[in-house]
Design an enzyme around this catalytic site. Structure first.
Site: not given
Ligand code: NDP
Length: 290
Positions: A166
């Site tokens: 990735k």
């Molecule tokens: P977001 O920022 O949209 O979501 C992050 C999620 O993680 C939220 O549910 C957030 O909760 C939660 N979170 C953040 N910090 C913590 C913590 N310390 N403890 C518990 N929960 C936590 O990110 P994405 O969904 O965009 O990305 C997630 C992963 O997927 C990343 O590693 C990204 O690189 C990867 N990714 C993303 C893509 C994309 O197109 N967006 C595509 C492919 C991979 P809360 O709602 O409470 O903030």
């Protein structure tokens, strides 16, 4: 006995991915740090919002958090069901996957690093690509759950291999993004119509995912929709550079691209989509890619 599934982390990706699970499994737990999102998911999609202590009693536990450190911090306080398989869809750090796989194995929990590609639209349509590292028997057991969310699902090696694939994929996408921004800035400086040029390049050898979708759908129309945050791309290019360093390789393009993405990230407004990296070139050249 039917398989229970949980999804932890209902962000841009997780919220959309978890939608598909109730179509295939009777019991689907969801948990999110901001718990209102979990309750909303349950109301909208028939999942069950539970405390995290209950979520980790599922047979298959998905997670999708920003970084491996977030996953490690979360896992350290949990008592996970013996026999469970943790499928981490975070784009994470290979070394962390190896550490978690070995720590969790002591409590009979298997850990798969299973990052995804395909962006939020792929999550919405259950057409994601999974690149999975870890024990093959755990992969086989978790396969039906991953198939509910994705289309191409590959076991790419031992623990850490999925995260490595990735990171390299996203680094290559970043290289294409910088190359496309530089190439199209040059064309505009020479008075070329960018849309016509894009059609030609997309039928030629210089095309990439960036020219086929990022430029027309995010940049030329100036929409820059926030679906994959620029800091997350900078995190991924950083993981790729660490892999290069560990292997003691010389990779000038990768090193330069990471510097460029870091600069673009530091110049960007908060909450910027990864495609906004081209704005760095626009500010340097005073040329707008539209
Ligand atoms: P977001 O920022 O949209 O979501 C992050 C999620 O993680 C939220 O549910 C957030 O909760 C939660 N979170 C953040 N910090 C913590 C913590 N310390 N403890 C518990 N929960 C936590 O990110 P994405 O969904 O965009 O990305 C997630 C992963 O997927 C990343 O590693 C990204 O690189 C990867 N990714 C993303 C893509 C994309 O197109 N967006 C595509 C492919 C991979 P809360 O709602 O409470 O903030």
């Amino acid at each position: 006995m039917s398989t229970t599934v949980a999804f932890i982390g209902l962000g841009a990706m997780g919220y959309r991915m978890a939608v598909h699970l109730p179509k295939h499994f009777d019991t689907v737990y969801v948990w999110n740090r901001n718990f209102e999102k979990a309750k909303q998911h349950a109301t909208e999609y028939g999942t069950t919002a539970v405390e995290i202590s209950q979520a980790v009693q599922a047979d298959i536990i998905f997670s999708c958090l920003p970084t491996s450190l977030d996953v490690e911090n979360l896992i350290q306080d949990l008592e996970i069901k013996s026999g469970a398989i943790w499928v981490d869809c975070t784009s994470g750090v290979p070394e962390s996957a190896r550490k978690l796989a070995s720590t969790l194995a002591q409590n009979n929990v298997q850990f798969l690093d299973a990052p995804v590609s395909g962006q939020t639209i792929g999550a919405e349509n259950a057409t994601l690509t999974f690149m999975v590292g870890g024990q093959k028997d755990a992969f086989d057991q978790a396969l039906p759950a991953m198939q509910a969310l994705g289309k191409l699902i590959k076991h790419v090696g031992d623990s850490g291999a999925g995260f490595a694939v990735k990171a390299v994929n996203n680094m290559m996408m970043a290289v294409h993004l910088c190359a496309a921004a530089e190439g199209f800035t040059t064309l505009k400086a020479h008075g070329v119509n960018l849309n016509e040029a894009l059609d030609c390049i997309n039928a030629s050898s210089g095309k990439s995912g960036v020219t086929e979708s990022v430029l027309p759908q995010r940049v030329f129309n100036r929409s820059f929709p926030l679906t994959f945050a620029l800091p997350l791309l900078a995190k991924d290019t950083g993981i790729a550079v660490d892999l290069v360093r560990e292997a003691k390789l010389s990779t000038p393009v990768i090193s330069l691209t990471q510097n460029l993405i870091n600069i673009a990230n530091s110049l960007a407004e908060p909450e910027s989509d990864f495609s906004s990296a081209v704005k760095m070139y626009e500010s340097w050249s005073k040329i707008t890619l539209d």
